[in-house]
Design a protein around this motif. Structure first.
Motif, mmCIF file in Angstrom:
data_model
loop_
_atom_site.group_PDB
_atom_site.id
_atom_site.type_symbol
_atom_site.label_atom_id
_atom_site.label_comp_id
_atom_site.label_asym_id
_atom_site.label_seq_id
_atom_site.Cartn_x
_atom_site.Cartn_y
_atom_site.Cartn_z
ATOM 1 N N SER A 43 -41.152 -61.463 -55.902
ATOM 2 C CA SER A 43 -40.177 -62.645 -55.507
ATOM 3 C C SER A 43 -39.026 -61.875 -55.517
ATOM 4 O O SER A 43 -38.929 -60.854 -56.384
ATOM 5 N N HIS A 56 -37.154 -65.102 -51.801
ATOM 6 C CA HIS A 56 -38.479 -64.824 -50.850
ATOM 7 C C HIS A 56 -39.551 -64.453 -51.696
ATOM 8 O O HIS A 56 -39.542 -63.798 -52.684
ATOM 9 N N THR A 57 -40.730 -64.918 -51.403
ATOM 10 C CA THR A 57 -42.210 -64.330 -52.091
ATOM 11 C C THR A 57 -43.173 -64.032 -51.110
ATOM 12 O O THR A 57 -43.305 -64.642 -49.851
ATOM 13 N N LEU A 58 -43.553 -62.866 -51.531
ATOM 14 C CA LEU A 58 -44.459 -62.042 -50.492
ATOM 15 C C LEU A 58 -45.598 -61.312 -51.288
ATOM 16 O O LEU A 58 -45.566 -61.190 -52.482
ATOM 17 N N PHE A 77 -45.705 -63.011 -46.131
ATOM 18 C CA PHE A 77 -44.891 -63.880 -46.655
ATOM 19 C C PHE A 77 -45.595 -65.117 -47.018
ATOM 20 O O PHE A 77 -46.152 -65.573 -46.344
ATOM 21 N N LEU A 83 -40.962 -68.613 -43.413
ATOM 22 C CA LEU A 83 -41.320 -67.471 -43.156
ATOM 23 C C LEU A 83 -42.857 -67.577 -43.601
ATOM 24 O O LEU A 83 -43.650 -66.536 -43.375
ATOM 25 N N ARG A 84 -43.383 -68.422 -44.184
ATOM 26 C CA ARG A 84 -44.837 -68.570 -44.512
ATOM 27 C C ARG A 84 -45.632 -68.293 -43.451
ATOM 28 O O ARG A 84 -45.407 -68.825 -42.374
ATOM 29 N N LEU A 122 -39.175 -53.785 -44.582
ATOM 30 C CA LEU A 122 -38.607 -55.052 -44.923
ATOM 31 C C LEU A 122 -36.980 -54.966 -45.100
ATOM 32 O O LEU A 122 -36.351 -55.750 -45.983
ATOM 33 N N VAL A 125 -35.206 -58.446 -45.730
ATOM 34 C CA VAL A 125 -35.123 -59.090 -46.962
ATOM 35 C C VAL A 125 -34.093 -58.495 -47.882
ATOM 36 O O VAL A 125 -34.155 -57.461 -48.267
#
Length: 268
Positions: A43, A56-58, A77, A83-84, A122, A125
């Protein structure tokens, strides 16, 4: 990263005594510490210069073949909801880079070519782009090591680097300063200065978050004290697996977005 890249995270050093070692030995330890295969859920909480906050979580998966100079990175993501399902695949062989992206709203994979290919993994991000820039920067610079010392009870060694940028009257030298933890084989502090001497980016590893994975060490929490846009961020690795058996689709340009990477990190 890390690609440290976030794969990244292991700009490693010798795990031996704090006595000074040749630069070549340190660089070899950097290569040895970095896992050839790993996956993490992370995260990223960022605050921009205006005070705006984003999270953001990925899932980040990395596979490398050092002998072939090949690195493959798959990113999926999980959040925010906008962004999911978005996924990216980065493939690098030597200096040649390829990027493939999947957008759920379009429903298909497209190859990103030309000027649209990002210089860093990335880069969209906040925080992760800065982290990768800090760890990749010394690759093409003149590097020197300082004398070993102590910091917060840890044996450390200073690392410095500079590289020439610009042409003619605009030419100058950017400067990198870092601190290497000799026990865990990690860069625990890094600062990047612009040609005019102003601080551009800086980061610090939370030493309390360091975790051993066999002979390798990884930090679970990294603080970006200053990002390129003047903000700050915290990168947290919530779950990590080293040398996992990746699903067949993980690095396939046609199917990477279908690989169940998040499931690989679910406790069994």
């Amino acid at each position: 990263m890390m690609p440290w890249r976030i794969a990244f995270i292991g700009l490693a050093l010798s795990t031996g005594a704090a006595a000074a070692a040749p630069l070549s030995e340190r660089m070899q330890c950097i290569r040895d510490n970095l896992p050839d295969r790993w996956v993490a859920r992370m995260s990223v909480q960022a605050v921009d210069v205006g005070g705006g906050e984003t999270t953001h979580t990925l899932v980040y998966a990395d596979r490398r073949q050092p002998a072939a100079r090949t690195v493959e990175t798959s990113v999926q993501f999980l959040a925010p909801e906008s962004l999911r399902g978005v996924a990216h695949l980065y493939r690098q062989r030597g200096d040649d880079r390829q990027q493939y992206s999947y957008l759920p709203v379009i429903g298909k994979v497209r190859e990103v070519t030309g000027a649209a290919v990002p210089a860093a993994v990335l880069e969209g991000v906040p925080g992760l782009a800065d982290l990768e820039a800090l760890w990749r920067w010394p690759e093409r610079a003149a590097i020197s090591l300082g004398s070993p010392g102590q910091a917060d009870g840890h044996a450390v060694q200073a690392v410095r680097a500079n590289r020439r940028v610009g042409e003619g009257d605009a030419a100058g030298f950017e400067r990198f300063e870092g601190q290497l933890d000799l026990r865990t084989c990690l860069i625990t502090e890094a600062r990047l200065y612009a040609v005019d001497g102003t601080l551009r980016q800086s980061m610090r590893v939370d030493r309390r978050s360091l975790q051993a994975f066999g002979p390798r060490w990884l930090p679970r929490r990294i603080e970006l004290l200053r990002t390129a846009d003047g903000g700050r961020a915290v990168v947290t690795l919530d779950a990590i697996r080293i040398d996992p058996p990746f699903p067949d689709a993980s690095f396939d340009p046609r199917r990477f977005h279908q690989a169940p990477l998040a499931v690989m990190l679910t406790p069994r």
